[in-house]
Scaffold this motif. Sequence first.
Motif, PDB file in Angstrom:
ATOM      1  N   PRO A  81       0.793  -1.235   0.000  1.00  0.00           N
ATOM      2  CA  PRO A  81       0.000   0.000   0.000  1.00  0.00           C
ATOM      3  C   PRO A  81       0.823   1.283   0.000  1.00  0.00           C
ATOM      4  O   PRO A  81       0.408   2.284  -0.603  1.00  0.00           O
ATOM      5  CB  PRO A  81      -0.844  -0.129   1.277  1.00  0.00           C
ATOM      6  CG  PRO A  81      -0.954  -1.592   1.509  1.00  0.00           C
ATOM      7  CD  PRO A  81       0.372  -2.148   1.092  1.00  0.00           C
ATOM      8  N   SER A  82       1.969   1.283   0.665  1.00  0.00           N
ATOM      9  CA  SER A  82       2.783   2.504   0.750  1.00  0.00           C
ATOM     10  C   SER A  82       4.053   2.410  -0.091  1.00  0.00           C
ATOM     11  O   SER A  82       4.938   3.258   0.019  1.00  0.00           O
ATOM     12  CB  SER A  82       3.160   2.788   2.206  1.00  0.00           C
ATOM     13  OG  SER A  82       3.930   1.715   2.745  1.00  0.00           O
ATOM     14  N   LYS A 118       6.868   2.762  -2.652  1.00  0.00           N
ATOM     15  CA  LYS A 118       7.409   3.670  -3.665  1.00  0.00           C
ATOM     16  C   LYS A 118       8.911   3.493  -3.650  1.00  0.00           C
ATOM     17  O   LYS A 118       9.563   3.709  -2.632  1.00  0.00           O
ATOM     18  CB  LYS A 118       7.039   5.127  -3.357  1.00  0.00           C
ATOM     19  CG  LYS A 118       7.588   6.121  -4.376  1.00  0.00           C
ATOM     20  CD  LYS A 118       6.981   5.906  -5.766  1.00  0.00           C
ATOM     21  CE  LYS A 118       7.472   6.946  -6.767  1.00  0.00           C
ATOM     22  NZ  LYS A 118       6.936   6.692  -8.124  1.00  0.00           N
ATOM     23  N   SER A 137       9.267   3.358   0.902  1.00  0.00           N
ATOM     24  CA  SER A 137       7.962   3.994   1.057  1.00  0.00           C
ATOM     25  C   SER A 137       7.947   5.361   0.383  1.00  0.00           C
ATOM     26  O   SER A 137       8.984   5.885  -0.057  1.00  0.00           O
ATOM     27  CB  SER A 137       7.644   4.162   2.546  1.00  0.00           C
ATOM     28  OG  SER A 137       8.565   5.066   3.140  1.00  0.00           O
ATOM     29  N   TRP A 138       6.770   5.960   0.345  1.00  0.00           N
ATOM     30  CA  TRP A 138       6.636   7.312  -0.195  1.00  0.00           C
ATOM     31  C   TRP A 138       7.428   8.316   0.643  1.00  0.00           C
ATOM     32  O   TRP A 138       7.953   9.299   0.111  1.00  0.00           O
ATOM     33  CB  TRP A 138       5.167   7.710  -0.264  1.00  0.00           C
ATOM     34  CG  TRP A 138       4.522   7.303  -1.547  1.00  0.00           C
ATOM     35  CD1 TRP A 138       3.766   6.206  -1.783  1.00  0.00           C
ATOM     36  CD2 TRP A 138       4.639   7.997  -2.798  1.00  0.00           C
ATOM     37  NE1 TRP A 138       3.387   6.154  -3.101  1.00  0.00           N
ATOM     38  CE2 TRP A 138       3.896   7.241  -3.750  1.00  0.00           C
ATOM     39  CE3 TRP A 138       5.272   9.152  -3.209  1.00  0.00           C
ATOM     40  CZ2 TRP A 138       3.785   7.627  -5.077  1.00  0.00           C
ATOM     41  CZ3 TRP A 138       5.156   9.547  -4.542  1.00  0.00           C
ATOM     42  CH2 TRP A 138       4.422   8.790  -5.451  1.00  0.00           C
ATOM     43  N   GLU A 177       0.936  16.430  -3.275  1.00  0.00           N
ATOM     44  CA  GLU A 177       0.011  15.528  -3.948  1.00  0.00           C
ATOM     45  C   GLU A 177      -0.148  14.202  -3.203  1.00  0.00           C
ATOM     46  O   GLU A 177      -1.232  13.603  -3.191  1.00  0.00           O
ATOM     47  CB  GLU A 177       0.490  15.263  -5.378  1.00  0.00           C
ATOM     48  CG  GLU A 177      -0.413  14.342  -6.181  1.00  0.00           C
ATOM     49  CD  GLU A 177       0.143  14.099  -7.583  1.00  0.00           C
ATOM     50  OE1 GLU A 177      -0.440  13.251  -8.293  1.00  0.00           O
ATOM     51  OE2 GLU A 177       1.150  14.738  -7.956  1.00  0.00           O
ATOM     52  N   HIS A 178       0.937  13.751  -2.555  1.00  0.00           N
ATOM     53  CA  HIS A 178       0.917  12.429  -1.928  1.00  0.00           C
ATOM     54  C   HIS A 178       0.971  12.491  -0.404  1.00  0.00           C
ATOM     55  O   HIS A 178       1.257  11.480   0.248  1.00  0.00           O
ATOM     56  CB  HIS A 178       2.088  11.593  -2.454  1.00  0.00           C
ATOM     57  CG  HIS A 178       2.021  11.313  -3.923  1.00  0.00           C
ATOM     58  ND1 HIS A 178       2.609  12.134  -4.857  1.00  0.00           N
ATOM     59  CD2 HIS A 178       1.407  10.327  -4.627  1.00  0.00           C
ATOM     60  CE1 HIS A 178       2.383  11.660  -6.064  1.00  0.00           C
ATOM     61  NE2 HIS A 178       1.661  10.567  -5.956  1.00  0.00           N
ATOM     62  N   ARG A 179       0.691  13.632   0.156  1.00  0.00           N
ATOM     63  CA  ARG A 179       0.752  13.786   1.610  1.00  0.00           C
ATOM     64  C   ARG A 179      -0.204  12.824   2.317  1.00  0.00           C
ATOM     65  O   ARG A 179       0.077  12.345   3.420  1.00  0.00           O
ATOM     66  CB  ARG A 179       0.421  15.229   1.996  1.00  0.00           C
ATOM     67  CG  ARG A 179       0.723  15.576   3.441  1.00  0.00           C
ATOM     68  CD  ARG A 179       0.530  17.057   3.700  1.00  0.00           C
ATOM     69  NE  ARG A 179       1.429  17.846   2.863  1.00  0.00           N
ATOM     70  CZ  ARG A 179       2.690  18.104   3.187  1.00  0.00           C
ATOM     71  NH1 ARG A 179       3.196  17.616   4.302  1.00  0.00           N
ATOM     72  NH2 ARG A 179       3.444  18.837   2.400  1.00  0.00           N
ATOM     73  N   GLY A 180      -1.326  12.523   1.681  1.00  0.00           N
ATOM     74  CA  GLY A 180      -2.310  11.649   2.299  1.00  0.00           C
ATOM     75  C   GLY A 180      -1.833  10.216   2.477  1.00  0.00           C
ATOM     76  O   GLY A 180      -2.444   9.445   3.233  1.00  0.00           O
ATOM     77  N   LEU A 181      -0.749   9.832   1.790  1.00  0.00           N
ATOM     78  CA  LEU A 181      -0.212   8.478   1.908  1.00  0.00           C
ATOM     79  C   LEU A 181       0.733   8.324   3.089  1.00  0.00           C
ATOM     80  O   LEU A 181       1.166   7.210   3.399  1.00  0.00           O
ATOM     81  CB  LEU A 181       0.535   8.095   0.622  1.00  0.00           C
ATOM     82  CG  LEU A 181      -0.289   8.063  -0.666  1.00  0.00           C
ATOM     83  CD1 LEU A 181       0.620   7.802  -1.865  1.00  0.00           C
ATOM     84  CD2 LEU A 181      -1.365   6.984  -0.577  1.00  0.00           C
ATOM     85  N   LEU A 182       1.049   9.444   3.762  1.00  0.00           N
ATOM     86  CA  LEU A 182       2.059   9.430   4.816  1.00  0.00           C
ATOM     87  C   LEU A 182       1.432   9.312   6.195  1.00  0.00           C
ATOM     88  O   LEU A 182       0.403   9.926   6.475  1.00  0.00           O
ATOM     89  CB  LEU A 182       2.906  10.705   4.756  1.00  0.00           C
ATOM     90  CG  LEU A 182       3.587  11.030   3.418  1.00  0.00           C
ATOM     91  CD1 LEU A 182       4.318  12.358   3.519  1.00  0.00           C
ATOM     92  CD2 LEU A 182       4.540   9.918   3.014  1.00  0.00           C
ATOM     93  N   GLU A 203       5.863  10.200   9.384  1.00  0.00           N
ATOM     94  CA  GLU A 203       6.495  10.311   8.067  1.00  0.00           C
ATOM     95  C   GLU A 203       6.309  11.717   7.506  1.00  0.00           C
ATOM     96  O   GLU A 203       7.245  12.292   6.920  1.00  0.00           O
ATOM     97  CB  GLU A 203       5.898   9.287   7.112  1.00  0.00           C
ATOM     98  CG  GLU A 203       6.219   7.849   7.457  1.00  0.00           C
ATOM     99  CD  GLU A 203       5.534   6.860   6.535  1.00  0.00           C
ATOM    100  OE1 GLU A 203       6.117   5.797   6.235  1.00  0.00           O
ATOM    101  OE2 GLU A 203       4.413   7.160   6.088  1.00  0.00           O
TER     102      GLU A 203
END
Length: 370
Positions: free
Chosen positions: A292-293, A295, A317-318, A344-349, A353
């Motif tokens: 899921p995380s 990258k 990870s991201w 843009e990807h802050r919600g994945l953290l 993180e």
Amino acid sequence: MRTLGKSFPFRGIFESFLDEYSRRTTYWYVPKARALNGENVDVMAEILNVILDKFLGCVWNVQTQDQILNRLVHLGIMKPSKAGGKQADRAALIRIWKKLLETFGFLWVQDDREIIITDAGLDLLDGQADRRRSVVERQIIKYQYPNPSLSGAYAEVFTGLLPHIFLLQVLVEFDYRITFTEYELFVNLATSQEDVERISRYIRSWRDINEEEKQILIDKAGRMPMTEEAVDVEADADMEPEGEGTRFNRIHLDANYQRSFFAFPSYIGVEGRDIVCRAPDRVKQLLNHVLPSLKITKFRAIEDWFAYFGDPKQEPSWATYLISLFEDAVTSEDVKKAQSVAEEHRGLLAPHEAESVEKAQIEKDIETFY
């Protein structure tokens, strides 16, 4: 030009496979230092213990290599393959083990520089057999293509792959069992984590043809040479030489090292000529944690790779990717791009993180200002 007869089953799929197989300049290369097993894990820990005790901070050169080897021989840990002769030849054995320790991120060594044991290497020293195995498993999970310890096409063609995780994903697709041939022919083609569907399609089609048809494909693949663009990724003269001739032979010669590496964790293994999953629930749990995380960061410098790979706290990870974007930013445009991607990807953290990424951004803002 068509390479298979008009009536050949799944003709379009297998012609795509053969075309890809003929053009691919990479495979899942693993340095041929030592096949991975429990005994060799213990030897790695013993070598690190000797370095920690007597040689930490010493400069890595032929003299130091010879001294480390002599100490290991004195302790009964190692037997030199060459007695007498030139010092450099005697020390070849310790350089081979050094390569294995580097492959796992346990040791960071450069010629004429101080020897450094990473935090991951210290973890290997801190425990008995079960603990050591879990440390090695963690490093196998993190090992990625590309990474700066492998050169040439490995930096250019691989777009981001955790090979062990990819192997687990393929095993899940096929009831937790694939053959050596399926692994060598198809899985070795993967260059990205997004290749699971394509590689699985090849394997499904392969399983739906008869043995005669399989042999036709093996014969065709077996005649294909490594392409001119393929680069020898093994720069260490002490390693075993690459297989000559065809791509099929080269992968086959390296496959034993690959299997011992990527199938080492306790939840996966080898039965006869199959790679199998021994603990499906453990595999599902691991995939649910990583994917899921996930990258994958392309590390530009080998120092950056070892700083990441040798740090048990860092994961693919991201957060790792975004921090790297800020650290690598050179121009104001690079900084703006990193800020845009981070937003843009802050919600994945996770909260901790996000704090680490924000700290990296602030430090880069200060650096840019000055």
